[in-house]
Design a protein around this motif. Sequence first.
Motif, PDB file in Angstrom:
ATOM      1  N   ARG B 410      39.207 -38.815 -15.757  1.00  7.10           N
ATOM      2  CA  ARG B 410      37.976 -38.027 -15.619  1.00  7.10           C
ATOM      3  C   ARG B 410      38.256 -36.529 -15.693  1.00  7.10           C
ATOM      4  O   ARG B 410      37.553 -35.771 -16.364  1.00  7.10           O
ATOM      5  N   ASP B 418      42.374 -34.476 -24.302  1.00  7.84           N
ATOM      6  CA  ASP B 418      42.163 -35.877 -24.628  1.00  7.84           C
ATOM      7  C   ASP B 418      43.429 -36.722 -24.532  1.00  7.84           C
ATOM      8  O   ASP B 418      43.400 -37.848 -24.025  1.00  7.84           O
ATOM      9  N   LEU B 422      44.231 -40.097 -22.503  1.00  2.00           N
ATOM     10  CA  LEU B 422      44.680 -41.256 -23.269  1.00  2.00           C
ATOM     11  C   LEU B 422      45.961 -41.865 -22.694  1.00  2.00           C
ATOM     12  O   LEU B 422      46.111 -43.084 -22.606  1.00  2.00           O
ATOM     13  N   LEU B 426      45.453 -45.775 -21.729  1.00  2.00           N
ATOM     14  CA  LEU B 426      46.149 -46.852 -22.435  1.00  2.00           C
ATOM     15  C   LEU B 426      46.835 -47.802 -21.463  1.00  2.00           C
ATOM     16  O   LEU B 426      46.826 -49.016 -21.640  1.00  2.00           O
ATOM     17  N   ARG B 432      38.201 -45.412 -23.021  1.00  2.00           N
ATOM     18  CA  ARG B 432      38.286 -43.964 -22.849  1.00  2.00           C
ATOM     19  C   ARG B 432      36.897 -43.433 -22.586  1.00  2.00           C
ATOM     20  O   ARG B 432      36.015 -43.512 -23.432  1.00  2.00           O
TER      21      ARG B 432
END
Lengths: 433, 433
Positions: B410, B418, B422, B426, B432
């Motif tokens: 968040r 990003d 990620l 993942l 996402r």
Amino acid sequence: MPMRLNAHDAAFEAAFAKMLVSKREDSIDVNQTVAAILADVRARGDAAVLEYTERFDRIALNAESMAIGKDQLARAADGIDRETLDALVLAADRINAFHAKQVPDDLDYVDDSGVRLGYRWTPVHAAGLYVPGGTAAYPSSVLMNAIPAKVAGVGRLVMVVPTPDGVVNPLVLAAAHLAGVDEVYRIGGAQAIGALAYGTRSIAPVDKIVGPGNAFVAAAKKQVFGTVGIDMIAGPSEILVIADGDNDPDWIAADLLSQAEHDTAAQSILLTDDTAFADAVARAVEKRLETLPRADIARQSWCDFGVIITVDDLFAAGPIIDRIAAEHVELALADPDAMAGTFTNAGAIFMGRYTPEAIGDYVGGPNHVLPTARSARFSSGLGVLDFLKRSSIIACDAAGLNKIGPSAVRLAKAEGLDAHGLSVALRLNMPRT
Amino acid sequence: MPMRLNAHDAAFEAAFAKMLVSKREDSIDVNQTVAAILADVRARGDAAVLEYTERFDRIALNAESMAIGKDQLARAADGIDRETLDALVLAADRINAFHAKQVPDDLDYVDDSGVRLGYRWTPVHAAGLYVPGGTAAYPSSVLMNAIPAKVAGVGRLVMVVPTPDGVVNPLVLAAAHLAGVDEVYRIGGAQAIGALAYGTRSIAPVDKIVGPGNAFVAAAKKQVFGTVGIDMIAGPSEILVIADGDNDPDWIAADLLSQAEHDTAAQSILLTDDTAFADAVARAVEKRLETLPRADIARQSWCDFGVIITVDDLFAAGPIIDRIAAEHVELALADPDAMAGTFTNAGAIFMGRYTPEAIGDYVGGPNHVLPTARSARFSSGLGVLDFLKRSSIIACDAAGLNKIGPSAVRLAKAEGLDAHGLSVALRLNMPRT
């Protein structure tokens, strides 16, 4: 493409040594400009600060509107969405809990000569926190810089943050609210550093200034050092990911890119014992770059400064890891504890396959302000100790002085410092030898 | 005559504030000269070091004779008189015992989210110790700088000391022997700092450089900062003696003179609640100056920078003491603990009537390398921590990451990073957001 090195190769040492000393940033010399701004702020105070703010940030303020009140901070916190606020609160709580464990104990004992010895830690009276405006305005950095100061017991924590064209970042204000910042001023650049160091009519001076900034801010911090304390001068970010072949290449690629997306001068290094895995990671990076929003920045960093090093045995690579002395070291392997025992130079260590470095940037608890540019060889991340100072304590009574004083008199004589010896000898009622 | 200030007077605040910011040393700008020497040492190594040594120290050395072997250090210790050697050994033992108590604990725990957190302290691999030649070559300073490094566990401690005209100070070598210094080179100035920072064929580079020096050494340390760590830049010494009227004026005069005899730029300040006592101390200083060997230096310091401050109530003087933020604070009164509770800014505190500051210079145990020039507001004396660095540790397993990871995702989103999000998402196998 990133640089590929194999520790086997005869050319490895030369290429590796060159990589270690290569500069990743052009340093602009702004020292004269900064010196002039600092001198002006020192001489003219608020008036100078307000003029520079109008010129550089294109916003006309006065001594009153320069301040952002505590009510405004609280309103900013109220205004952000629930989920983000909850995440900020979780981060603040975890940072607070971890840093509370850093508060050092005082020392006070009587040794076997009857001399009382010790030290005590006390907080700096006032600290300043610089927060950049624009794209690098990270609420997480506000938490990471402010919370250790409050945990240390700093009485007055002052934040400065430029608001170019009047634009205020509500997340930054919300973070200041959560961290308990006492005063906020919407000023930046060298003029803000000068105001914090020398004080103005509106802004009382502080004793220590922390926080990242651009070249002007960094130069200003260096120039006011001595008048106030400063934290480290932050350089571009680095990560060293140490990964065996059992990792998901896509996870490791994301970890490497999480540094690369910060800054074109950031550096991501993969150290592995598996050439096929290295190739797979390189492919996964390329794939991710196709869709990553900050791909332009990340690609330039990865191509210019990315490195993939292959070794035979990861557990024998300690000397290589120590020479890199990375800000972040990620140990993506089955036994990270064993690996961590092979090196000592690292700003922060991320253990195992489920601890991506980004956890440390936000919610882990330890500080994300860490030594860059190989300075993990000799320095540590920001912490509570940076906002404390230690005063040593010695207390002799007549008997204790009698035991150790004669040696002090002897050494003072050997160093030719007569008054030193005299100050002891008079109290011992001893002849001056 | 020293400056006399009375906290009663209307003019006090202005005079006191002016005293606090007054410079006691002319700073010569040697930055360009030093930069040229450093660049030359970096480029030409030993050859440059040896050339500068021949030019500045008037002594022709080669790569071999530049080193002083461990056997020579041991012989120097054997050669000094028994009483002085015993005093040096007592000092070394006491410094060692006190600093051993400064070694910090590591931290390693699992928090209630199941996340393992902690940090570990490790020594810098190699440290350099600068020791001035000539009159300021103090064996006590060798002990004070070297012993904390050895206590910290520094593997390789390298001392440099210039030997102008070939003159070696056997006490300095004996102190190096006692402190366990690993390598000694008879070089000094900016060229020695360059050799330590960049390394030469004969001298491997170090990670941190400590120790006092002249303007060239101080400028060189500042310029190599970043390549290596440095300790504080030492300024002229200060003492603040806080004394009631029940003291022997002659004892207090000796204490004031023990700072003044160091350096014409040293500063001795007496704070008392007894005007008659202040007068008596002033007379006692004059009397002692008639016979003191270093009277020329001490008189100039006392006349130019000495200060006597009179207040109504010593126990209400905390704000004055904190603003002075002296390197040494002596509490010559009946209840020094109560007095010590009224202020926080002090490099070292000397408690009671039987603890002259000179005890701390030699045999007390705590370090005598202390913050000068009001920097006790934000910094501490030299200690074991200066030779250690802290690496933070975070270890999540899948369950721990599941608890705190979503908040990291968040916040990464809120900051527009990003790949950060990620790298966490993942591993959580989460969408996402």
